[in-house]
Design an enzyme around this catalytic site. Sequence first.
Site: not given
Ligand code: COA
Length: 258
Positions: A65, A109, A112, A132
């Site tokens: 999400a 999500g 999911e 989450e």
């Molecule tokens: N919601 C909003 N933005 C998200 C996102 C999410 N679920 N997942 C990634 N992004 C964004 C990051 O904030 C970043 O944006 P920015 O460039 O404006 O800062 C961009 O996507 C790239 O992500 P980044 O974190 O820089 O890539 P990474 O390769 O270092 O890490 C992940 C990848 C997937 C490990 C990391 O982005 C992450 O942990 N995301 C969240 C996953 C999560 O918790 N999902 C469940 C949500 S309920």
Amino acid sequence: MSDVLLVERDGRVAILTINRPDKLNALNTEVRDAAVKILGELAEDDGVGVVVITGAGEKSFIAGAEIGEFEGRTPFDQRDAMSSPRIFDLMASFPKPVIAMINGFCLGGGCELAMSCDIRVAADSARFGQPEIKLGLIPGGGGTQRMPRLIGTGQTMRLMLTGDMIPAAEAKEIGLVEIVHPAAELREKTLELAHKIAAKSPLTLKIAKEAIRAAERLPIEDGITYERDLFCLVFSTEDKAEGVKAFLEKRPAEWKGR
Ligand code: COA
């Protein structure tokens, strides 16, 4: 057509691509609303036999999400945002098969959503998880209910209580995905599968999906009775008459969807 959700047609296969690659295709309200609208249209479109859903770019299917939308929302706002129609439930009850083509991060999500699809095909580079817990949250897109049904309670606990990510090979081993391909072959192989399914009778596909989905909610005796009734329903179709005739005449069947 929305910019955040691209729709392509390849014969009887519709390919939906969530198009926010700079945000790893996180599901925001705009994507969800566009998906609900387009799924409604595709459900009615007789030219579409199978839907494939994927994420734009090479890095991510859906990284969950849109976390930015959680900030500042009241529980009431959140409840409204999570009320029907929800893409997860729409996928599961969609009257045609839906395949998740998982090209990278498949988190929260996104995982999911993949679990709500009928078949999951992943690139060997994909990674899966329900992170989450690290946000002080629990999955809210049906994950706590769908994942135990797919991979069992213990593996679900492990993934949801740690928030750890697992690679595609492990996801396949525990039954979270059905098929894994080298990333470079993912699209071609997934579309091959989608076309193979889309070539079947749409009416029979719909009833087959309905019968299999019923196993998620019915006790086995009721499920078997339901299956028998659905079997007898398809027994009355023109496609059943054609399928049996074509077999006996040693020729491919020509489905009419009736
Ligand atoms: N919601 C909003 N933005 C998200 C996102 C999410 N679920 N997942 C990634 N992004 C964004 C990051 O904030 C970043 O944006 P920015 O460039 O404006 O800062 C961009 O996507 C790239 O992500 P980044 O974190 O820089 O890539 P990474 O390769 O270092 O890490 C992940 C990848 C997937 C490990 C990391 O982005 C992450 O942990 N995301 C969240 C996953 C999560 O918790 N999902 C469940 C949500 S309920």
